[in-house]
Write a protein that holds these residues in place. Structure first.
Motif, PDB file in Angstrom:
ATOM      1  N   ALA A   1       2.363   7.165   2.239  1.00 48.53           N
ATOM      2  CA  ALA A   1       3.055   6.537   1.115  1.00 48.53           C
ATOM      3  C   ALA A   1       4.499   7.014   1.044  1.00 48.53           C
ATOM      4  CB  ALA A   1       2.338   6.862  -0.188  1.00 48.53           C
ATOM      5  N   LEU A   2       5.355   6.144   0.549  1.00 48.99           N
ATOM      6  CA  LEU A   2       6.730   6.531   0.283  1.00 48.99           C
ATOM      7  C   LEU A   2       6.776   7.448  -0.938  1.00 48.99           C
ATOM      8  CD1 LEU A   2       8.472   3.095   0.926  1.00 48.99           C
ATOM      9  CD2 LEU A   2       8.710   5.167   2.304  1.00 48.99           C
ATOM     10  N   PRO A   3       7.819   8.277  -1.067  1.00 51.24           N
ATOM     11  CA  PRO A   3       7.901   9.231  -2.175  1.00 51.24           C
ATOM     12  C   PRO A   3       7.648   8.575  -3.532  1.00 51.24           C
ATOM     13  CG  PRO A   3       9.635   9.679  -0.599  1.00 51.24           C
ATOM     14  CD  PRO A   3       8.961   8.409  -0.139  1.00 51.24           C
TER      15      PRO A   3
ATOM     16  N   GLN B   1       2.213   7.959  -4.045  1.00 50.72           N
ATOM     17  CA  GLN B   1       0.979   8.552  -3.510  1.00 50.72           C
ATOM     18  C   GLN B   1      -0.229   8.223  -4.382  1.00 50.72           C
ATOM     19  OE1 GLN B   1       3.805  10.167  -4.098  1.00 50.72           O
ATOM     20  NE2 GLN B   1       4.534  11.112  -2.225  1.00 50.72           N
ATOM     21  N   PHE B   2      -0.479   6.945  -4.538  1.00 47.21           N
ATOM     22  CA  PHE B   2      -1.670   6.488  -5.249  1.00 47.21           C
ATOM     23  C   PHE B   2      -2.015   5.091  -4.747  1.00 47.21           C
ATOM     24  CE2 PHE B   2       2.087   5.472  -7.751  1.00 47.21           C
ATOM     25  CZ  PHE B   2       1.926   4.131  -8.051  1.00 47.21           C
ATOM     26  N   LYS B   3      -3.267   4.689  -4.950  1.00 46.57           N
ATOM     27  CA  LYS B   3      -3.688   3.365  -4.509  1.00 46.57           C
ATOM     28  C   LYS B   3      -3.097   2.303  -5.434  1.00 46.57           C
ATOM     29  CE  LYS B   3      -8.050   4.955  -2.492  1.00 46.57           C
ATOM     30  NZ  LYS B   3      -9.531   4.838  -2.515  1.00 46.57           N
ATOM     31  N   ARG B   4      -2.763   1.153  -4.848  1.00 49.07           N
ATOM     32  CA  ARG B   4      -2.121   0.127  -5.677  1.00 49.07           C
ATOM     33  C   ARG B   4      -3.037  -0.356  -6.794  1.00 49.07           C
ATOM     34  NH1 ARG B   4      -2.525  -5.710  -2.767  1.00 49.07           N
ATOM     35  NH2 ARG B   4      -3.228  -5.038  -0.718  1.00 49.07           N
ATOM     36  N   ALA B   5      -4.346  -0.253  -6.595  1.00 47.92           N
ATOM     37  CA  ALA B   5      -5.283  -0.633  -7.650  1.00 47.92           C
ATOM     38  C   ALA B   5      -5.214   0.324  -8.833  1.00 47.92           C
ATOM     39  CB  ALA B   5      -6.701  -0.673  -7.096  1.00 47.92           C
TER      40      ALA B   5
ATOM     41  N   ASN C   1       0.807  -1.222   0.000  1.00 44.88           N
ATOM     42  CA  ASN C   1       0.000   0.000   0.000  1.00 44.88           C
ATOM     43  C   ASN C   1       0.839   1.271   0.000  1.00 44.88           C
ATOM     44  OD1 ASN C   1      -2.501  -1.338  -0.019  1.00 44.88           O
ATOM     45  ND2 ASN C   1      -2.517  -1.539   2.205  1.00 44.88           N
ATOM     46  N   ILE C   2       1.969   1.273   0.715  1.00 49.18           N
ATOM     47  CA  ILE C   2       2.753   2.516   0.807  1.00 49.18           C
ATOM     48  C   ILE C   2       3.809   2.621  -0.288  1.00 49.18           C
ATOM     49  CG2 ILE C   2       2.389   2.640   3.296  1.00 49.18           C
ATOM     50  CD1 ILE C   2       5.325   1.840   3.676  1.00 49.18           C
ATOM     51  N   ALA C   3       4.051   1.534  -1.022  1.00 46.41           N
ATOM     52  CA  ALA C   3       5.056   1.575  -2.091  1.00 46.41           C
ATOM     53  C   ALA C   3       4.549   0.871  -3.346  1.00 46.41           C
ATOM     54  CB  ALA C   3       6.351   0.940  -1.611  1.00 46.41           C
ATOM     55  N   PRO C   4       3.398   1.284  -3.878  1.00 49.88           N
ATOM     56  CA  PRO C   4       2.808   0.557  -5.009  1.00 49.88           C
ATOM     57  C   PRO C   4       3.588   0.692  -6.310  1.00 49.88           C
ATOM     58  CG  PRO C   4       1.588   2.577  -4.590  1.00 49.88           C
ATOM     59  CD  PRO C   4       2.575   2.439  -3.467  1.00 49.88           C
ATOM     60  N   HIS C   5       4.544   1.644  -6.357  1.00 54.56           N
ATOM     61  CA  HIS C   5       5.331   1.820  -7.576  1.00 54.56           C
ATOM     62  C   HIS C   5       6.514   0.867  -7.632  1.00 54.56           C
ATOM     63  CE1 HIS C   5       6.680   4.246  -4.315  1.00 54.56           C
ATOM     64  NE2 HIS C   5       7.558   4.972  -4.955  1.00 54.56           N
ATOM     65  N   ILE C   6       7.065   0.444  -6.473  1.00 55.74           N
ATOM     66  CA  ILE C   6       8.241  -0.425  -6.475  1.00 55.74           C
ATOM     67  C   ILE C   6       7.942  -1.813  -5.921  1.00 55.74           C
ATOM     68  CG2 ILE C   6       9.826   1.527  -6.286  1.00 55.74           C
ATOM     69  CD1 ILE C   6      10.198   0.626  -3.289  1.00 55.74           C
ATOM     70  N   ALA C   7       6.697  -2.070  -5.530  1.00 49.42           N
ATOM     71  CA  ALA C   7       6.319  -3.373  -4.993  1.00 49.42           C
ATOM     72  C   ALA C   7       4.978  -3.783  -5.562  1.00 49.42           C
ATOM     73  CB  ALA C   7       6.240  -3.313  -3.462  1.00 49.42           C
ATOM     74  N   TRP C   8       4.850  -5.036  -5.923  1.00 51.97           N
ATOM     75  CA  TRP C   8       3.570  -5.504  -6.447  1.00 51.97           C
ATOM     76  C   TRP C   8       3.422  -7.011  -6.223  1.00 51.97           C
ATOM     77  CZ3 TRP C   8       7.006  -2.710  -9.595  1.00 51.97           C
ATOM     78  CH2 TRP C   8       7.854  -3.471 -10.406  1.00 51.97           C
ATOM     79  N   PRO C   9       2.166  -7.494  -6.240  1.00 47.19           N
ATOM     80  CA  PRO C   9       1.912  -8.913  -5.974  1.00 47.19           C
ATOM     81  C   PRO C   9       2.582  -9.818  -7.005  1.00 47.19           C
ATOM     82  CG  PRO C   9      -0.107  -7.636  -5.769  1.00 47.19           C
ATOM     83  CD  PRO C   9       0.916  -6.724  -6.380  1.00 47.19           C
ATOM     84  N   LEU C  10       2.944 -11.000  -6.543  1.00 47.11           N
ATOM     85  CA  LEU C  10       3.582 -11.990  -7.407  1.00 47.11           C
ATOM     86  C   LEU C  10       3.043 -13.371  -7.025  1.00 47.11           C
ATOM     87  CD1 LEU C  10       5.790 -12.549  -9.566  1.00 47.11           C
ATOM     88  CD2 LEU C  10       7.434 -12.733  -7.678  1.00 47.11           C
ATOM     89  N   ARG C  11       2.631 -14.121  -8.021  1.00 48.89           N
ATOM     90  CA  ARG C  11       2.108 -15.468  -7.784  1.00 48.89           C
ATOM     91  C   ARG C  11       3.264 -16.463  -7.851  1.00 48.89           C
ATOM     92  NH1 ARG C  11      -2.348 -17.144  -5.085  1.00 48.89           N
ATOM     93  NH2 ARG C  11      -3.442 -18.890  -6.092  1.00 48.89           N
ATOM     94  N   PHE C  12       3.329 -17.361  -6.866  1.00 45.32           N
ATOM     95  CA  PHE C  12       4.383 -18.367  -6.801  1.00 45.32           C
ATOM     96  C   PHE C  12       3.819 -19.744  -7.069  1.00 45.32           C
ATOM     97  CE2 PHE C  12       6.308 -14.854  -4.758  1.00 45.32           C
ATOM     98  CZ  PHE C  12       7.689 -15.030  -4.876  1.00 45.32           C
ATOM     99  N   VAL C  13       4.552 -20.523  -7.841  1.00 49.40           N
ATOM    100  CA  VAL C  13       4.175 -21.900  -8.159  1.00 49.40           C
ATOM    101  C   VAL C  13       5.206 -22.837  -7.548  1.00 49.40           C
ATOM    102  CG1 VAL C  13       3.886 -23.595 -10.012  1.00 49.40           C
ATOM    103  CG2 VAL C  13       2.971 -21.265 -10.277  1.00 49.40           C
TER     104      VAL C  13
END
Length: 512
Positions: free
Chosen positions: A399-401, A404-408, A85-97
């Motif tokens: 949010a981190l610099p 400043q936007f929602k991850r969605a 939530n606070i770093a949506p530009h440098i972090a995002w969900p990842l699916r693991f198999v």
């Protein structure tokens, strides 16, 4: 109790933090945001050691469940939500198999572990785990044809070095003094305060400052720094650190799709294969004892062979040493719990408070990048008897610099950037956004054509971003930019990297 009101003397601080890795950066951000007067010093580059050499994951640590580290896993999974939530530009969900193979962990054990993983962290927004058929995936799995069953679960990816820089930028915005390329030469308790001497490692210039408290977050050098801060007296004991090296290799892309693989190895460890920088696959990690940091952290030939063997047991087309295009290693400064197995040493953090003469010092042992923010809160809890702050916990709300936007809304933000700079390459803009988020607009400003970006160094690196990194992000040497602030070095030829180094050293002769 001391006051958080800025001192009249600019060299008197509430808190001096030693070490510019993720833990130090997190403490600086949290403390400055609570109104404390903060200074942080780092002798090398920020994130120059362990914090830029991770597996780039925000995760609870699925395998830690086998060591009954339930508190650590629960805390990490909760933190995963905050960081997304606070770093949506440098972090995002990842699916693991996780492919299932006979002779290793049985299916019932994996199902139970994944069920716990789905529920132990409280409210989780990522998709839950499920059993899957690998031969029915949307793209070829890249695995041996006889490996057809497995499981999928959710975690997240992060640009580790940029997470450090963004925390430091946030700390600076909240009033912290960030002292790049500056080492602690001496520190003594005197007259109820820490009397500290610092040295700029480039110019040799020295300065003195006074601090009411010190945080030792020197990473692999934490024990060495502890001895400087708290000289051993007869009968006194220092916490012990166990240095464990984790090494990684990068090879050309091994499989299609945006998922990662978590592979069980026959030594009961796991190895990740993660999509990396579009064209590559990141493979890691190892757990190898390291005696000291005299020569830094370097992957050994034995570790390379270990990682290649681990993945080749699964791949349809095995890879060799000649396929490796980059390798890196980092050393984890783990709290020594006297375990003989490096993989079994706890990844939880341990905070050691020493308050001789009622002048506090907190030393940070262990920890993982996922839990850095909670670690910072715990450090400030330790120091509460000596500090008065304007507010309590806050760092999971702001949010981190650049984020400043929602991850969605990440895709919408990126689309807006591409439309605003329609004449620039879309792939270049995607990667720039992945490093800076909304701050990409500040870098590009009025530029509308490639020529207006200045010199093109190759690999997606242009002069306009380089100037920004030098001016705003403490970049002092070519590698700070090529391998930490960006990963453009991975996309450049050896000659391009050499040419950039020549240009940089001519542009900034006193910085290198």
């Amino acid at each position: 109790m001391t006051s958080a009101t800025p001192a009249i003397n600019p060299d008197i601080y509430d808190l001096l933090i030693i070490g510019g890795g993720i833990n130090g950066a997190g403490v600086a951000r949290d403390a400055a945001g609570r109104g404390l007067k903060v200074a942080l010093c780092e002798q090398n580059d920020f994130a120059g050691a362990t914090s830029s050499a991770s597996t780039k994951l925000i995760h609870g640590g699925l395998r830690y469940l086998e060591y009954y580290e339930f508190r650590l896993v629960a805390e990490a999974l909760a933190e995963r939500e905050h960081l997304l939530n606070i770093a949506p530009h440098i972090a995002w969900p990842l699916r693991f198999v996780m492919p299932h193979v006979q002779g290793l962990r049985p299916r019932w054990m994996i199902r139970l572990g994944l069920w716990l993983y789905d529920h132990i962290g409280g409210r989780i927004t990522l998709p839950h785990s499920q059993a899957i058929a690998l031969d029915r995936m949307g793209a070829p799995s890249g695995l041996r044809a006889d490996i057809t069953r497995g499981f999928a679960y959710s975690d997240a990816w992060v640009d580790d070095a940029r997470l450090v820089i963004l925390n430091l930028l946030s700390a600076q915005e909240h009033g912290a003094d960030i002292l790049a390329r500056t080492r602690l030469v001496d520190a003594k308790r005197h007259n109820g305060m820490w009397q500290c001497e610092l040295e700029n490692t480039i110019t040799g210039a020295r300065r003195n400052l006074t601090a009411r408290a010190v945080v030792n977050s020197a990473g692999p050098w934490v024990a060495k720094m502890d001895l400087l801060l708290n000289p051993t007296e007869q009968g006194s004991k220092h916490a012990a650190v166990k240095l464990v090296r984790g090494s990684h290799i990068v090879v050309p892309r091994l499989f299609e799709g945006e998922h990662a693989y978590i592979l069980q190895n026959d030594d009961k460890r796991i190895v990740f294969m993660i999509p990396y920088e579009d064209k590559f696959t990141l493979i890691g990690t190892t757990d190898v004892p390291q005696e000291n940091m005299d020569n830094g952290a370097k992957i050994s030939t034995k570790e390379e062979a270990y990682l290649l063997r681990a993945v080749n047991q699964y791949l349809a087309l095995p890879i060799a040493h000649s396929d490796i295009v980059w390798r890196y290693a980092g050393v984890r400064p783990l709290f020594d719990d006297e375990s003989d197995d490096p993989s079994a040493v706890t990844r939880d953090y341990t905070l050691v408070l020493q308050d001789a003469e009622n002048i506090p010092c907190v030393s940070v042992y262990g920890g993982k990048i996922t839990t850095y923010r909670r670690l910072a809160e715990s450090v400030l809890d330790k120091l509460a008897p000596w500090t008065t702050t304007r507010r309590g916990s806050w760092s999971n709300q702001e949010a981190l610099p650049g984020g400043q936007f929602k991850r969605a809304d990440r895709a919408r933000e990126l689309d807006y950037l591409k439309k605003k700079y329609a004449q620039l390459d879309a792939h270049f803009l995607t990667r720039l956004f992945g490093r800076h988020g909304r701050n990409a607009h500040e870098i590009l400003k009025e530029a509308q054509t490639p020529a207006e970006l200045g010199r093109d160094f190759g690999g997606g690196l242009v002069q306009r971003e380089v100037d920004y990194l030098i001016t705003h992000e403490w970049a002092c040497q070519p590698d700070d930019i090529l391998w930490r602030r960006t990963k453009c070095g991975l996309h450049m030829s050896q000659q391009q990297r050499a040419d950039f180094a020549i240009w940089f050293n001519e542009r900034c002769p006193r910085r290198s």
